[in-house]
Design a protein around this motif. Structure first.
Motif, mmCIF file in Angstrom:
data_model
loop_
_atom_site.group_PDB
_atom_site.id
_atom_site.type_symbol
_atom_site.label_atom_id
_atom_site.label_comp_id
_atom_site.label_asym_id
_atom_site.label_seq_id
_atom_site.Cartn_x
_atom_site.Cartn_y
_atom_site.Cartn_z
ATOM 1 N N MET A 1 41.129 9.760 48.704
ATOM 2 C CA MET A 1 41.113 8.417 48.123
ATOM 3 C C MET A 1 42.087 8.391 46.955
ATOM 4 O O MET A 1 42.122 9.322 46.148
ATOM 5 C CB MET A 1 39.713 8.053 47.637
ATOM 6 N N GLY A 2 42.875 7.326 46.867
ATOM 7 C CA GLY A 2 43.847 7.208 45.782
ATOM 8 C C GLY A 2 44.909 8.281 45.876
ATOM 9 O O GLY A 2 45.581 8.432 46.903
ATOM 10 N N SER A 3 45.079 9.052 44.804
ATOM 11 C CA SER A 3 46.078 10.121 44.775
ATOM 12 C C SER A 3 45.575 11.406 45.413
ATOM 13 O O SER A 3 46.327 12.363 45.592
ATOM 14 C CB SER A 3 46.486 10.415 43.326
ATOM 15 N N TYR B 1 40.091 6.403 39.594
ATOM 16 C CA TYR B 1 39.177 6.615 40.716
ATOM 17 C C TYR B 1 39.837 7.503 41.769
ATOM 18 O O TYR B 1 41.051 7.698 41.779
ATOM 19 C CB TYR B 1 38.781 5.271 41.356
ATOM 20 N N GLY B 2 39.010 8.022 42.671
ATOM 21 C CA GLY B 2 39.531 8.754 43.820
ATOM 22 C C GLY B 2 39.106 10.205 43.853
ATOM 23 O O GLY B 2 38.259 10.662 43.067
ATOM 24 N N GLY B 3 39.707 10.946 44.768
ATOM 25 C CA GLY B 3 39.390 12.354 44.917
ATOM 26 C C GLY B 3 39.900 12.898 46.231
ATOM 27 O O GLY B 3 40.449 12.173 47.065
ATOM 28 N N PRO B 4 39.689 14.195 46.457
ATOM 29 C CA PRO B 4 40.263 14.854 47.619
ATOM 30 C C PRO B 4 39.431 14.723 48.879
ATOM 31 O O PRO B 4 39.893 15.106 49.978
ATOM 32 C CB PRO B 4 40.317 16.312 47.177
ATOM 33 N N GLY B 5 38.185 14.231 48.749
ATOM 34 C CA GLY B 5 37.290 14.336 49.888
ATOM 35 C C GLY B 5 36.782 15.760 49.966
ATOM 36 O O GLY B 5 36.070 16.228 49.069
ATOM 37 N N TYR B 6 37.186 16.472 50.997
ATOM 38 C CA TYR B 6 36.670 17.829 51.214
ATOM 39 C C TYR B 6 36.973 18.751 50.047
ATOM 40 O O TYR B 6 38.112 18.876 49.613
ATOM 41 C CB TYR B 6 37.242 18.439 52.493
ATOM 42 N N ASN B 7 35.936 19.389 49.529
ATOM 43 C CA ASN B 7 36.024 20.452 48.540
ATOM 44 C C ASN B 7 34.669 21.142 48.530
ATOM 45 O O ASN B 7 33.704 20.638 49.132
ATOM 46 C CB ASN B 7 36.411 19.900 47.148
ATOM 47 N N PRO B 8 34.514 22.301 47.911
ATOM 48 C CA PRO B 8 33.260 23.041 48.023
ATOM 49 C C PRO B 8 32.013 22.294 47.576
ATOM 50 O O PRO B 8 30.906 22.608 48.026
ATOM 51 C CB PRO B 8 33.514 24.262 47.127
ATOM 52 N N GLU B 9 32.159 21.299 46.681
ATOM 53 C CA GLU B 9 31.007 20.569 46.174
ATOM 54 C C GLU B 9 30.716 19.292 46.952
ATOM 55 O O GLU B 9 29.656 18.661 46.761
ATOM 56 C CB GLU B 9 31.226 20.219 44.703
ATOM 57 N N CYS B 10 31.638 18.853 47.799
ATOM 58 C CA CYS B 10 31.541 17.561 48.467
ATOM 59 C C CYS B 10 30.400 17.544 49.478
ATOM 60 O O CYS B 10 30.308 18.398 50.351
ATOM 61 C CB CYS B 10 32.868 17.241 49.143
#
Length: 217
Positions: free
Chosen positions: A146-148, A206-215
């Motif tokens: 999302m976003g960047s 706002y936003g983020g990578p989606g998949y990551n260890p905490e997601c």
């Protein structure tokens, strides 16, 4: 909440990584819901690769501009820790004929006719700004950014922003947003952070990578 008669924001332009059949978007929402739970909304902004019906693929929106084509790519786009680019988007209701209009910067793009709506006729009761991701498989961690693709805590030039947030009141006057509430239903996947600039206008990162260890733990 509300009533509101329009909204405006500067939406930061990025090119997020979007998994097949997913959607990632940045936009403004104007929404109204009746007592039976029927929801009407108008949405305007930019999106990554998408499934579903958007722009002129859907019946209803009437384009009046000969210079702006819905669904085409924006250029240039922002780069991480480099030059930032944005678009100015305004949506508002014509109190005379009831149509909801869309403007990019200073040019009117077109309108959603009054006949499309029931709960959104005359006014909206909720205005939202920010990002949204739809992902095809809800049983796995989302792979779509999302976003960047970076979390809000990284700030300017790194996280996506929506700034110069305004709403239109019953007197057709644009006012700076106050007491902005923030929400993320998956904060370990995509986050949001708000503040006020030196000009006292509200903004969001706002936003983020989606998949990551905490997601989606």
């Amino acid at each position: 909440m509300g009533p509101y008669y329009g909204a405006k924001a500067y939406l930061n332009l990025w090119k997020p990584i979007v998994a097949r059949n997913d959607t990632s978007m940045s936009q403004i929402w104007a929404t109204s819901t009746d007592t039976a739970g029927i929801v009407n909304n108008v949405e305007a902004g930019w999106q990554g690769k998408a499934s579903g019906c958007f722009n002129l693929q859907c019946s209803g929106f009437i384009q009046t501009s000969k210079d702006i084509s819905l669904g085409t790519a924006f250029k240039p786009i922002s780069r991480y820790n480099k030059e930032q680019y944005y678009i100015s988007i305004t949506i508002w209701i014509d109190r005379y004929n009831g149509h909801w209009w869309l403007k990019k910067r200073d040019e009117i793009v077109g309108f959603w006719p009054k006949s499309l709506f029931n709960t959104l006729r005359g006014k909206a009761y909720s205005i939202e700004y920010g990002g949204e991701v739809f992902y095809e498989n809800s049983n796995i961690h989302p792979l779509t950014q999302m976003g960047s693709g970076h979390f809000p805590v990284e700030g300017f030039r790194k996280a996506a922003f929506a700034s110069h947030l305004e709403v239109v009141d019953e007197n057709n006057v644009a006012k700076d947003v106050e007491n902005l509430n923030v929400y993320s239903n998956e904060p370990n996947c995509y986050g949001v952070k708000t503040g006020y600039g030196s000009n006292r206008k509200a903004y969001l990162y706002y936003g983020g990578p989606g998949y990551n260890p905490e997601c989606l733990k």
